[in-house]
Design a protein around this motif. Structure first.
Motif, short mmCIF file in Angstrom:
data_model
loop_
_atom_site.label_atom_id
_atom_site.label_comp_id
_atom_site.label_asym_id
_atom_site.label_seq_id
_atom_site.Cartn_x
_atom_site.Cartn_y
_atom_site.Cartn_z
N ALA A 179 0.87 -1.17 0.00
CA ALA A 179 0.00 0.00 0.00
C ALA A 179 0.91 1.22 0.00
O ALA A 179 2.08 1.13 0.38
N TYR A 192 -3.44 9.55 4.06
CA TYR A 192 -4.34 8.66 3.32
C TYR A 192 -3.57 7.50 2.70
O TYR A 192 -2.34 7.45 2.78
N ILE A 193 -4.32 6.59 2.12
CA ILE A 193 -3.74 5.33 1.65
C ILE A 193 -4.22 5.04 0.22
O ILE A 193 -5.42 5.08 -0.04
N VAL A 194 -3.28 4.76 -0.67
CA VAL A 194 -3.67 4.27 -2.00
C VAL A 194 -3.03 2.88 -2.20
O VAL A 194 -2.00 2.59 -1.60
N PRO A 195 -3.65 2.03 -3.00
CA PRO A 195 -3.02 0.73 -3.24
C PRO A 195 -1.68 0.90 -3.95
O PRO A 195 -1.51 1.82 -4.74
#
Lengths: 204, 204
Positions: free
Chosen positions: A90, A105-108
């Motif tokens: 991630a 925040y989190i992005v794949p």
């Protein structure tokens, strides 16, 4: 003294400047003769050696974020001002200001995103192309996918970082760092945060 | 006359202004009594009824893109100038200028992205939140994920659209359209493109 950062897919060790990865099975079959200070975000794995000391409680981290992963805390822990990007399975993006964590925040990650396309349609199976030109609209599927993976992530980091310093770490950190002038790639950023927390506890 | 747009996960029909979905098994078990003009991007499915007429060759579409999906061609076919966003299981973003296709790219759709997080870690399993505030840095994991899904896609569409008109279609099209002032949501955009191609062939 060893440091160990246990993630979702493997464990990373840090031994006096040298870093290496290890799978979970090997980790639990090894006999450790010195203390291993570790952090762990993996709810399905716990080291069985008594030499392992969980240092999660050592971090004195200023945030209002509920449930922030200890790896993200460690990655931000040595940064007073700037944006911290940990680009692994991630990609976590966190903002620090005056030593306080303002959120994130989190992005794949890239490899997970690539796999996604393949799941949508076999026509969309392709490989990662680190040389994709983001200044040109794609004219074929493999470029359309690589552009679609990389461009939104970079625009999103640009959007929140503006003139802030950017600190990249993680497997794809050096790749993303190249798109920014105000960037530093530090593959051992999390271990540096762990070392700082251990030092503050006067264990070193 | 029926229109049918066969995708990777289901088929959409258009019957004189009314649109509806159908799964593949049902489609091939139905007896059709009138002609069905169709397009198909699914390499693993082909309608077995003799009433089905593949209209892919009807489109006279100006592009240099190699292997552009016929659904994207149909979605762009009625647009002279602007950006066409088809937000379904994948999100395709294409640019039209003076009736020519200038290229485009593909990002995974919202539901696919959500599933991605869950695959990375069970801690990252969450639900889609259409009310996420993009002006505030997330302070908890579910917000960090929803922000991480939506914000990069919107920034990426903003980046390429600028003052161009935006045409949204697909299941998540109306959701994304709300973030843009210069946007039109047309759930039947692909069918309109198909109708235009059929009319040009003087079949209507």
């Amino acid at each position: 003294m060893l440091l160990c950062d246990i993630g979702n897919f493997s464990a990373k060790f840090y031994d006096n400047g040298k870093a290496y990865s290890m799978d979970f099975e090997k980790l639990n079959n090894l006999a450790f003769d010195k203390k291993v200070y570790f952090i762990n975000v993996n709810k399905n794995f716990y080291p069985n050696s008594r030499k392992f000391i969980n240092i999660e409680s050592y971090f004195n981290f200023d945030t209002n974020y509920i449930g922030l992963g200890v790896d993200r805390i460690a990655g931000c822990y040595t940064i007073k001002d700037g944006v911290v990007v940990d680009a692994g399975s991630a990609i976590t993006i966190d903002i620090m200001k005056d030593g306080m964590h303002l959120g994130g925040y989190i992005v794949p990650g890239i490899s997970k995103l690539l796999k996604n396309y393949e799941d949508i349609s076999p026509i969309l199976k392709t490989y990662f192309n680190s040389q994709i030109n983001l200044d040109k609209m794609p004219q074929k599927t493999s470029d359309a996918i690589n552009y679609g993976i990389i461009s939104p992530i970079i625009l999103s980091i640009q959007n929140i970082s503006k003139d802030k310093n950017l600190y990249f770490t993680g497997g794809d950190g050096s790749f993303f760092a190249k798109f920014f002038t105000n960037s530093i790639y530090d593959k051992n950023l999390i271990f540096r945060g762990m070392l700082k927390a251990i030092k503050e506890k006067e264990l070193l």
